[in-house]
Write a protein that holds these residues in place. Structure first.
Motif, PDB file in Angstrom:
ATOM      1  N   HIS A   1       0.875  -1.060  -0.191  1.00  0.00           N
ATOM      2  CA  HIS A   1      -0.186   0.067   0.155  1.00  0.00           C
ATOM      3  C   HIS A   1       0.961   1.337   0.104  1.00  0.00           C
ATOM      4  O   HIS A   1       0.579   2.256  -0.789  1.00  0.00           O
ATOM      5  N   GLN A   2       2.023   1.119   0.836  1.00  0.00           N
ATOM      6  CA  GLN A   2       2.651   2.363   0.616  1.00  0.00           C
ATOM      7  C   GLN A   2       3.309   2.537  -0.525  1.00  0.00           C
ATOM      8  O   GLN A   2       3.777   3.685  -1.212  1.00  0.00           O
ATOM      9  N   LYS A   3       3.697   1.515  -1.386  1.00  0.00           N
ATOM     10  CA  LYS A   3       4.403   1.831  -2.484  1.00  0.00           C
ATOM     11  C   LYS A   3       3.619   2.227  -3.583  1.00  0.00           C
ATOM     12  O   LYS A   3       3.846   3.174  -4.404  1.00  0.00           O
ATOM     13  N   ILE A   4       2.326   1.880  -3.477  1.00  0.00           N
ATOM     14  CA  ILE A   4       0.942   2.232  -4.567  1.00  0.00           C
ATOM     15  C   ILE A   4       0.881   3.544  -4.262  1.00  0.00           C
ATOM     16  O   ILE A   4       0.725   4.598  -5.113  1.00  0.00           O
ATOM     17  N   ASN A   5       0.898   4.104  -2.936  1.00  0.00           N
ATOM     18  CA  ASN A   5       0.928   5.596  -2.520  1.00  0.00           C
ATOM     19  C   ASN A   5       1.925   6.449  -3.126  1.00  0.00           C
ATOM     20  O   ASN A   5       1.815   7.637  -3.560  1.00  0.00           O
ATOM     21  N   GLN A   6       3.258   5.817  -3.115  1.00  0.00           N
ATOM     22  CA  GLN A   6       4.455   6.355  -3.569  1.00  0.00           C
ATOM     23  C   GLN A   6       4.103   6.537  -5.174  1.00  0.00           C
ATOM     24  O   GLN A   6       4.857   7.797  -5.760  1.00  0.00           O
ATOM     25  N   TYR A   7       3.772   5.695  -5.924  1.00  0.00           N
ATOM     26  CA  TYR A   7       3.586   5.585  -7.442  1.00  0.00           C
ATOM     27  C   TYR A   7       2.269   6.678  -7.518  1.00  0.00           C
ATOM     28  O   TYR A   7       2.577   7.417  -8.593  1.00  0.00           O
TER      29      TYR A   7
ATOM     30  N   ARG B   1       1.892   9.466  -5.768  1.00  0.00           N
ATOM     31  CA  ARG B   1       2.491  10.892  -5.676  1.00  0.00           C
ATOM     32  C   ARG B   1       3.324  11.076  -7.055  1.00  0.00           C
ATOM     33  O   ARG B   1       3.250  12.220  -7.631  1.00  0.00           O
ATOM     34  N   TYR B   2       4.107  10.136  -7.504  1.00  0.00           N
ATOM     35  CA  TYR B   2       4.776  10.369  -8.839  1.00  0.00           C
ATOM     36  C   TYR B   2       3.894  10.667  -9.803  1.00  0.00           C
ATOM     37  O   TYR B   2       4.012  11.568 -10.510  1.00  0.00           O
ATOM     38  N   GLY B   3       2.837  10.003  -9.754  1.00  0.00           N
ATOM     39  CA  GLY B   3       1.712  10.366 -11.178  1.00  0.00           C
ATOM     40  C   GLY B   3       1.223  11.693 -10.866  1.00  0.00           C
ATOM     41  O   GLY B   3       0.808  12.374 -11.933  1.00  0.00           O
ATOM     42  N   ALA B   4       1.019  12.113  -9.692  1.00  0.00           N
ATOM     43  CA  ALA B   4       0.372  13.373  -9.394  1.00  0.00           C
ATOM     44  C   ALA B   4       1.371  14.622  -9.833  1.00  0.00           C
ATOM     45  O   ALA B   4       0.956  15.479 -10.278  1.00  0.00           O
ATOM     46  N   VAL B   5       2.440  14.318  -9.499  1.00  0.00           N
ATOM     47  CA  VAL B   5       3.442  15.190  -9.973  1.00  0.00           C
ATOM     48  C   VAL B   5       3.584  15.488 -11.457  1.00  0.00           C
ATOM     49  O   VAL B   5       3.628  16.487 -11.847  1.00  0.00           O
ATOM     50  N   ALA B   6       3.626  14.357 -12.223  1.00  0.00           N
ATOM     51  CA  ALA B   6       3.634  14.384 -13.430  1.00  0.00           C
ATOM     52  C   ALA B   6       2.617  14.892 -14.291  1.00  0.00           C
ATOM     53  O   ALA B   6       2.619  15.805 -15.181  1.00  0.00           O
ATOM     54  N   LEU B   7       1.244  14.870 -13.627  1.00  0.00           N
ATOM     55  CA  LEU B   7       0.201  15.337 -13.976  1.00  0.00           C
ATOM     56  C   LEU B   7       0.158  16.908 -14.034  1.00  0.00           C
ATOM     57  O   LEU B   7      -0.365  17.585 -14.591  1.00  0.00           O
ATOM     58  N   SER B   8       0.561  17.100 -12.559  1.00  0.00           N
ATOM     59  CA  SER B   8       0.659  18.663 -12.430  1.00  0.00           C
ATOM     60  C   SER B   8       1.718  19.396 -13.208  1.00  0.00           C
ATOM     61  O   SER B   8       1.334  20.548 -13.835  1.00  0.00           O
ATOM     62  N   ILE B   9       2.832  18.675 -13.672  1.00  0.00           N
ATOM     63  CA  ILE B   9       3.765  19.325 -14.688  1.00  0.00           C
ATOM     64  C   ILE B   9       2.860  19.554 -15.931  1.00  0.00           C
ATOM     65  O   ILE B   9       2.929  20.702 -16.720  1.00  0.00           O
ATOM     66  N   ILE B  10       2.120  18.474 -16.410  1.00  0.00           N
ATOM     67  CA  ILE B  10       1.674  18.385 -17.809  1.00  0.00           C
ATOM     68  C   ILE B  10       0.520  19.602 -17.616  1.00  0.00           C
ATOM     69  O   ILE B  10       0.441  20.573 -18.729  1.00  0.00           O
ATOM     70  N   GLN B  11      -0.424  19.406 -16.678  1.00  0.00           N
ATOM     71  CA  GLN B  11      -1.421  20.480 -16.663  1.00  0.00           C
ATOM     72  C   GLN B  11      -0.878  21.997 -16.466  1.00  0.00           C
ATOM     73  O   GLN B  11      -1.497  22.751 -17.195  1.00  0.00           O
ATOM     74  N   SER B  12       0.026  22.063 -15.677  1.00  0.00           N
ATOM     75  CA  SER B  12       0.586  23.510 -15.395  1.00  0.00           C
ATOM     76  C   SER B  12       1.045  23.951 -16.735  1.00  0.00           C
ATOM     77  O   SER B  12       1.091  25.453 -17.065  1.00  0.00           O
ATOM     78  N   PHE B  13       1.651  23.232 -17.137  1.00  0.00           N
ATOM     79  CA  PHE B  13       2.414  23.663 -18.655  1.00  0.00           C
ATOM     80  C   PHE B  13       1.276  24.018 -19.640  1.00  0.00           C
ATOM     81  O   PHE B  13       1.479  25.286 -20.243  1.00  0.00           O
ATOM     82  N   PHE B  14       0.282  23.485 -19.837  1.00  0.00           N
ATOM     83  CA  PHE B  14      -0.734  23.765 -20.803  1.00  0.00           C
ATOM     84  C   PHE B  14      -1.512  25.254 -20.414  1.00  0.00           C
ATOM     85  O   PHE B  14      -2.072  25.826 -20.988  1.00  0.00           O
ATOM     86  N   ILE B  15      -1.869  25.143 -18.886  1.00  0.00           N
ATOM     87  CA  ILE B  15      -2.114  26.265 -18.375  1.00  0.00           C
ATOM     88  C   ILE B  15      -1.604  27.566 -18.704  1.00  0.00           C
ATOM     89  O   ILE B  15      -2.033  28.838 -19.093  1.00  0.00           O
ATOM     90  N   ALA B  16      -0.112  27.308 -18.481  1.00  0.00           N
ATOM     91  CA  ALA B  16       0.840  28.499 -18.924  1.00  0.00           C
ATOM     92  C   ALA B  16       0.534  28.861 -20.394  1.00  0.00           C
ATOM     93  O   ALA B  16       0.680  30.100 -20.716  1.00  0.00           O
ATOM     94  N   LEU B  17       0.267  28.133 -21.423  1.00  0.00           N
ATOM     95  CA  LEU B  17       0.365  28.347 -22.685  1.00  0.00           C
ATOM     96  C   LEU B  17      -1.152  28.899 -23.052  1.00  0.00           C
ATOM     97  O   LEU B  17      -1.209  29.900 -23.676  1.00  0.00           O
ATOM     98  N   TRP B  18      -2.095  28.315 -22.178  1.00  0.00           N
ATOM     99  CA  TRP B  18      -3.504  28.931 -22.399  1.00  0.00           C
ATOM    100  C   TRP B  18      -3.396  30.541 -21.999  1.00  0.00           C
ATOM    101  O   TRP B  18      -4.165  31.332 -22.405  1.00  0.00           O
ATOM    102  N   LEU B  19      -2.858  30.699 -20.912  1.00  0.00           N
ATOM    103  CA  LEU B  19      -2.660  31.953 -20.106  1.00  0.00           C
ATOM    104  C   LEU B  19      -2.085  33.123 -21.181  1.00  0.00           C
ATOM    105  O   LEU B  19      -2.328  34.489 -21.130  1.00  0.00           O
ATOM    106  N   GLU B  20      -0.920  32.596 -21.596  1.00  0.00           N
ATOM    107  CA  GLU B  20      -0.510  33.404 -22.726  1.00  0.00           C
ATOM    108  C   GLU B  20      -0.998  34.136 -24.093  1.00  0.00           C
ATOM    109  O   GLU B  20      -0.567  34.863 -24.724  1.00  0.00           O
TER     110      GLU B  20
END
Length: 317
Positions: A112-118, A120-139
């Motif tokens: 369960h701890q390993k799944i939680n760690q994965y 978190r990694y997935g959340a960071v990856a999704l955050s990077i992708i979403q925030s990049f496209f938000i930046a493009l949208w704002l520009e």
């Protein structure tokens, strides 16, 4: 209920947990007002004000509600906890189809701890992708009816936005974990609840705009639709909170618990013969090794003895 809440502050340990939880939620709400660098807050507020008066403002209103109003102001917590929730859903779906993840999920607390760690990694990856496209949208001013949201567009703004929004999501995840570990309740759920409660005034205003009781021409939500929604809401609340509803909920929870116990019992029953067979193989291997050593030791001793005799003969020559 109020008396029980007030009495909870008389218990030192419970009072400490309550104050810690409230403190973490206050930090979260403060972060919802810290703007992302390079954003024109006035222009963004004007855009969302225009959108809220149109039919398309419903989607933005929902997104803004789950972020606790941070989306409308595009603060450091604009992404909210949604990347973590999305990552959690994706991991749950993948666990059912990928044997490696399914094996990890069955390893108990460590798995369960390993799944939680994965997650978190997935959340960071999704955050990077979403925030990049938000930046493009704002520009792009064309997306904001000609309003200039970003004062200095370019890669500098994009990198800062990605780092800011991703860090904000990571910090929210950390707050949720701290609440769950040192406070009361599920931290992620409390963060979402705090965001929704803080958005109730703006949601009420948007509902008023959609109904437009004094301007029927601008009305996008009919009163009878609102009445049907209210009846359904009351019905659901009544069904869940009545004794019969609570009994059904407890019964379903008990059935689920029984199912999990039976599943764990079946897993142990399947695993026990394999474990016993492994132990038998290990014991057999040790027995064979001992017999081989019993046969080899006299031979080795005889070889060493003959070798000594040969060297002694050469020494005499």
């Amino acid at each position: 209920m109020i008396a029980a809440f007030l009495n909870s502050f008389k218990i030192p340990d419970l009072r400490k947990k309550l104050l810690f939880t409230l403190g973490m939620l206050v930090i979260y709400r403060v972060g919802c007002y810290i703007p992302t660098p390079g954003i024109s807050g006035t222009a963004l507020k004007e855009f969302f004000h225009r959108v809220s008066q149109t039919q398309g403002g419903t989607l933005f209103g929902v997104m803004n509600m789950f972020s606790g109003g941070a989306m409308e102001r595009l603060t450091i917590f604009a992404l909210g906890i949604m990347p973590y929730i999305s990552s959690s859903i994706i991991l749950q779906l993948l666990t059912a189809v990928i044997p490696f993840l399914e094996k990890i999920a069955k390893e108990g607390k460590a798995g369960h701890q390993k799944i939680n760690q994965y997650t978190r990694y997935g959340a960071v990856a999704l955050s990077i992708i979403q925030s990049f496209f938000i930046a493009l949208w704002l520009e792009n001013p064309a997306r904001f009816e000609g309003l200039q949201i970003v004062m200095n567009p370019g890669w500098g703004f994009r990198i800062v936005t990605v780092l800011t929004l991703t860090t904000g999501t990571i910090f929210i995840m950390w707050l949720g974990e701290q609440i769950q570990e040192h406070g009361i309740g599920n931290g992620i759920s409390l963060v979402i609840t705090a965001g929704i409660i803080s958005s109730i005034p703006s949601a009420a205003y948007q509902l008023f705009v959609l109904i437009s009781p004094f301007s029927p021409a601008k009305r996008t939500l009919q009163p009878y639709t609102l009445a049907i929604m209210a009846v359904l809401l009351v019905g659901v609340v009544f069904a869940v909170t009545t004794p019969a509803g609570m009994t059904d909920a407890r019964k379903s929870r008990a059935e689920l618990r029984t199912y999990r116990v039976d599943l764990e019992k079946t897993r142990k029953e399947i695993k026990a013969p394999a474990l016993l067979r492994c132990q038998q193989i290990d014991a057999e291997a040790k027995r064979i090794t001992a017999e081989l050593e019993a046969l080899e030791n006299p031979i080795d001793a005889q070889i060493r003895k003959e070798t000594v005799v040969i060297f002694e003969g050469f020494a005499k020559i």
